[in-house]
Write a protein that holds these residues in place. Structure first.
Motif, PDB file in Angstrom:
ATOM      1  N   ARG A  32       0.825  -1.204   0.000  1.00 19.19           N
ATOM      2  CA  ARG A  32       0.000   0.000   0.000  1.00 19.19           C
ATOM      3  C   ARG A  32       0.864   1.262   0.000  1.00 19.19           C
ATOM      4  O   ARG A  32       0.566   2.230  -0.702  1.00 19.19           O
ATOM      5  N   ASP A  33       1.954   1.246   0.770  1.00 22.67           N
ATOM      6  CA  ASP A  33       2.851   2.394   0.797  1.00 22.67           C
ATOM      7  C   ASP A  33       3.485   2.630  -0.566  1.00 22.67           C
ATOM      8  O   ASP A  33       3.631   3.770  -1.001  1.00 22.67           O
ATOM      9  N   ASP A  36       0.902   4.225  -2.756  1.00 19.58           N
ATOM     10  CA  ASP A  36       0.724   5.626  -2.372  1.00 19.58           C
ATOM     11  C   ASP A  36       1.858   6.491  -2.903  1.00 19.58           C
ATOM     12  O   ASP A  36       1.629   7.606  -3.382  1.00 19.58           O
TER      13      ASP A  36
END
Length: 56
Positions: A32-33, A36
């Protein structure tokens, strides 16, 4: 443990936070990072291209 310690002794440190049910797994969090960061980079490049067309 701090409530029953002798006066004058230092307080015990807080424990390190651990994984809890409902928290994302480390692999999911890393993925997810990464997504992002890629999304933020694309937004930055899009804004830069609009504001500074000579940098293309």
């Amino acid at each position: 443990m701090n409530a029953n310690r002798e006066s004058g002794t230092p307080a015990m440190p807080w424990p390190e936070p651990g994984w809890r049910p409902g928290d994302p797994l480390p692999e999911e969090r890393a993925e997810r990072d990464e997504q992002d960061r890629a999304q933020a980079r694309a937004a930055y490049e899009r804004m830069t291209a609009q504001l500074l067309p000579e940098r293309e």
